[in-house]
Motif scaffolding. Structure first.
Motif, PDB file in Angstrom:
ATOM      1  N   ALA A 123      62.530  24.154  40.432  1.00 41.74           N
ATOM      2  CA  ALA A 123      61.846  25.184  41.219  1.00 41.74           C
ATOM      3  C   ALA A 123      62.561  26.525  41.085  1.00 41.74           C
ATOM      4  O   ALA A 123      61.924  27.586  40.995  1.00 41.74           O
ATOM      5  CB  ALA A 123      61.779  24.765  42.686  1.00 41.74           C
ATOM      6  N   ALA A 124      63.891  26.496  41.059  1.00 43.16           N
ATOM      7  CA  ALA A 124      64.668  27.727  40.893  1.00 43.16           C
ATOM      8  C   ALA A 124      64.419  28.342  39.520  1.00 43.16           C
ATOM      9  O   ALA A 124      64.306  29.569  39.385  1.00 43.16           O
ATOM     10  CB  ALA A 124      66.152  27.445  41.091  1.00 43.16           C
ATOM     11  N   GLY A 166      61.588  30.112  50.245  1.00 39.95           N
ATOM     12  CA  GLY A 166      61.279  31.294  49.454  1.00 39.95           C
ATOM     13  C   GLY A 166      61.340  31.012  47.960  1.00 39.95           C
ATOM     14  O   GLY A 166      60.514  31.510  47.184  1.00 39.95           O
ATOM     15  N   ILE A 167      62.304  30.202  47.561  1.00 41.83           N
ATOM     16  CA  ILE A 167      62.423  29.828  46.147  1.00 41.83           C
ATOM     17  C   ILE A 167      61.258  28.934  45.729  1.00 41.83           C
ATOM     18  O   ILE A 167      60.684  29.109  44.644  1.00 41.83           O
ATOM     19  CB  ILE A 167      63.775  29.140  45.889  1.00 41.83           C
ATOM     20  N   LEU A 168      60.901  27.983  46.576  1.00 41.38           N
ATOM     21  CA  LEU A 168      59.748  27.132  46.273  1.00 41.38           C
ATOM     22  C   LEU A 168      58.494  27.973  46.100  1.00 41.38           C
ATOM     23  O   LEU A 168      57.704  27.757  45.174  1.00 41.38           O
ATOM     24  CB  LEU A 168      59.536  26.109  47.385  1.00 41.38           C
ATOM     25  N   ALA A 169      58.291  28.929  46.997  1.00 46.34           N
ATOM     26  CA  ALA A 169      57.108  29.789  46.933  1.00 46.34           C
ATOM     27  C   ALA A 169      57.121  30.648  45.675  1.00 46.34           C
ATOM     28  O   ALA A 169      56.085  30.862  45.034  1.00 46.34           O
ATOM     29  CB  ALA A 169      57.029  30.672  48.177  1.00 46.34           C
ATOM     30  N   GLY A 172      55.581  29.701  42.208  1.00 46.93           N
ATOM     31  CA  GLY A 172      54.179  29.914  41.893  1.00 46.93           C
ATOM     32  C   GLY A 172      53.345  28.658  41.790  1.00 46.93           C
ATOM     33  O   GLY A 172      52.222  28.688  41.277  1.00 46.93           O
ATOM     34  N   ASN A 173      53.868  27.541  42.266  1.00 47.40           N
ATOM     35  CA  ASN A 173      53.126  26.282  42.260  1.00 47.40           C
ATOM     36  C   ASN A 173      52.974  25.811  43.702  1.00 47.40           C
ATOM     37  O   ASN A 173      53.951  25.381  44.317  1.00 47.40           O
ATOM     38  CB  ASN A 173      53.878  25.234  41.431  1.00 47.40           C
ATOM     39  N   PRO A 174      51.761  25.885  44.265  1.00 43.44           N
ATOM     40  CA  PRO A 174      51.559  25.531  45.670  1.00 43.44           C
ATOM     41  C   PRO A 174      52.035  24.124  46.032  1.00 43.44           C
ATOM     42  O   PRO A 174      52.425  23.876  47.176  1.00 43.44           O
ATOM     43  CB  PRO A 174      50.037  25.658  45.859  1.00 43.44           C
TER      44      PRO A 174
END
Length: 242
Positions: A123-124, A166-169, A172-174
């Motif tokens: 995710a990062a 915030g990093i998960l968001a 760009g993958n919901p």
């Protein structure tokens, strides 16, 4: 509608909601804890009404809620039965918390970190490749709140969770956002057993943030992997099974 009547309605609705939440929680804990097993008869609605002192409508709504979480199944002919763990929605915040209460914290924490180490480094890396200016600002704001909390020696779990969300968001993958509850419970355990860990690993968070800001996917992946591994190694010695 006069104020007294409105207050009566509100109080009644609030009480019903509280009773409903209590029934959901207690049944959920009993299922996750193994008191109500899949291969054993589930209590009848009438028995649950008497046990919890609620109406049948509250019991039925509670059953629907637990069915949506994958803990129960309700069919017309066969009635209600508890489902085995393979069906549970383990990304549900309540199911996670009930499971945490039903097993040794060290074991639960280890399971959480196995999954976090599979997900968050990637995710990062995605965040480094896809983050917008607004995403970077959100991560920076969360990190600044973490620093402020550490300086004031106050709990910073909210800021910590905001940073990781915030990093998960930013990836760009919901679907990644569904990991938020899992991360939240892991952070809650860490903060519960060691406030020092929050301060010790601020530099690790800073390294992740800088790599994302620089668009360095490999650096972001490696920094997040290092942060999670070092946090897990540290917390193993601080979590107690009590």
């Amino acid at each position: 509608m006069n104020d007294k009547f409105a207050l009566t309605l509100f109080t009644g609705a609030s009480r019903k909601r509280n009773l409903f939440a209590q029934v959901v929680e207690e049944l959920g804990i009993r299922i996750v804890g193994g008191d109500l097993k899949p291969d054993e008869p589930f209590p009848k609605e009438a028995d649950l009404e008497r046990e919890y002192g609620v109406s049948r409508s509250v019991i039925r709504e509670a059953v629907k809620t637990l069915a949506a979480k994958g803990l129960l199944e309700s069919k017309t002919r066969t009635g209600i039965r508890a489902l085995p763990p393979v069906h549970w929605n383990l990304l549900d915040a309540e199911v996670l918390s009930w499971r945490y209460g039903a097993m040794p914290p060290v074991q639960f924490f280890a399971e959480l970190f196995e999954v976090r180490k599979m997900i968050e480094p990637e995710a990062a890396a995605l965040a480094a490749m896809r983050a917008t200016g607004a995403d970077i600002e959100e991560i920076e704001t969360a990190y600044a709140a973490m620093v402020k909390a550490s300086q004031a020696t106050v709990p910073g779990i909210g800021a910590d969770l905001r940073f990781h969300r915030g990093i998960l968001a930013a990836g760009g993958n919901p679907l990644l956002l569904q990991m938020g509850n899992l991360i939240g419970v892991g952070l809650l355990i860490s903060h519960r057993f060691s406030h020092e860990a929050f301060v010790i690993f601020l530099p690790g968070h800073h390294a992740v943030m800088n790599a994302i800001k620089a668009g360095d996917a490999e650096g972001a992946r490696a920094s997040m992997q290092r942060l999670l591994c070092e946090t897990f190694d540290y917390m193993k010695g601080h979590i107690r099974n009590d």
